[in-house]
Design a protein around this motif. Structure first.
Motif, short mmCIF file in Angstrom:
data_model
loop_
_atom_site.label_atom_id
_atom_site.label_comp_id
_atom_site.label_asym_id
_atom_site.label_seq_id
_atom_site.Cartn_x
_atom_site.Cartn_y
_atom_site.Cartn_z
N ALA A 1 0.84 -1.20 0.00
CA ALA A 1 0.00 0.00 0.00
C ALA A 1 0.87 1.24 0.00
O ALA A 1 0.56 2.24 -0.67
CB ALA A 1 -0.92 0.00 1.20
N LEU A 2 1.96 1.22 0.74
CA LEU A 2 2.89 2.35 0.79
C LEU A 2 3.55 2.54 -0.57
O LEU A 2 3.71 3.68 -1.04
CB LEU A 2 3.95 2.12 1.87
N THR A 3 3.90 1.47 -1.22
CA THR A 3 4.52 1.55 -2.55
C THR A 3 3.52 2.10 -3.57
O THR A 3 3.90 2.83 -4.47
CB THR A 3 5.01 0.16 -3.00
N GLY A 4 2.25 1.79 -3.41
CA GLY A 4 1.22 2.29 -4.31
C GLY A 4 0.95 3.78 -4.11
O GLY A 4 0.59 4.49 -5.05
N LEU A 5 1.11 4.27 -2.89
CA LEU A 5 0.87 5.68 -2.59
C LEU A 5 2.08 6.56 -2.87
O LEU A 5 1.94 7.78 -2.99
CB LEU A 5 0.47 5.85 -1.12
N LEU A 6 3.24 5.98 -2.99
CA LEU A 6 4.47 6.75 -3.20
C LEU A 6 4.42 7.63 -4.45
O LEU A 6 4.77 8.82 -4.36
CB LEU A 6 5.68 5.82 -3.23
N PRO A 7 3.96 7.16 -5.61
CA PRO A 7 3.88 8.06 -6.77
C PRO A 7 2.93 9.23 -6.57
O PRO A 7 3.21 10.35 -7.01
CB PRO A 7 3.39 7.15 -7.90
N ILE A 8 1.84 9.00 -5.87
CA ILE A 8 0.88 10.08 -5.62
C ILE A 8 1.50 11.13 -4.70
O ILE A 8 1.38 12.33 -4.94
CB ILE A 8 -0.43 9.52 -5.03
N VAL A 9 2.18 10.69 -3.66
CA VAL A 9 2.83 11.61 -2.73
C VAL A 9 3.93 12.39 -3.45
O VAL A 9 4.04 13.60 -3.28
CB VAL A 9 3.39 10.85 -1.51
N LEU A 10 4.72 11.72 -4.26
CA LEU A 10 5.77 12.40 -5.02
C LEU A 10 5.17 13.43 -5.99
O LEU A 10 5.72 14.52 -6.15
CB LEU A 10 6.63 11.40 -5.78
N PHE A 11 4.05 13.09 -6.61
CA PHE A 11 3.38 14.02 -7.51
C PHE A 11 2.91 15.27 -6.77
O PHE A 11 3.07 16.39 -7.24
CB PHE A 11 2.19 13.32 -8.20
N ILE A 12 2.35 15.09 -5.58
CA ILE A 12 1.88 16.22 -4.79
C ILE A 12 3.05 17.11 -4.37
O ILE A 12 2.97 18.33 -4.45
CB ILE A 12 1.07 15.73 -3.57
N VAL A 13 4.13 16.52 -3.93
CA VAL A 13 5.32 17.29 -3.52
C VAL A 13 5.89 18.04 -4.72
O VAL A 13 6.23 19.23 -4.61
CB VAL A 13 6.38 16.36 -2.89
#
Length: 87
Positions: free
Chosen positions: A3-15
């Motif tokens: 789940a953390l690996t799946g959310l990582l691209p979204i978090v990076l996109f927001i940053v």
């Protein structure tokens, strides 16, 4: 962990979105706000409409701009785009 690996691209996109778009805009707004708060009588300015003139009088929310032919016009402080020189 997946789940953390799946959310990582979204978090990076927001940053990335924050540092590329939002942060520079906030800095620019702060600079404009400081410039408009530091206006002084006698400053030569350019309004957002492109009118060039000199500040004749200041009020809390408005300025009186004198143009070359002696006419005086009243504007909101927020209509100042730039100060050509600071005295």
């Amino acid at each position: 962990m997946e789940a953390l690996t799946g959310l990582l691209p979204i978090v990076l996109f927001i940053v990335l979105f924050w540092f590329i778009l939002i942060r520079p805009q906030q800095k620019r707004q702060k600079q404009v706000r400081e410039m408009q708060n530091n206006l002084q009588k006698g400053d030569e300015i350019v309004t957002i409409g492109g009118m060039h003139g000199r500040i004749h009088a200041l009020d809390e929310g408005t300025i009186v701009v004198e143009v070359n032919d002696g006419n005086k016009l009243t504007y909101d402080r927020s209509s100042v785009r730039e100060v050509k020189n600071n005295q």
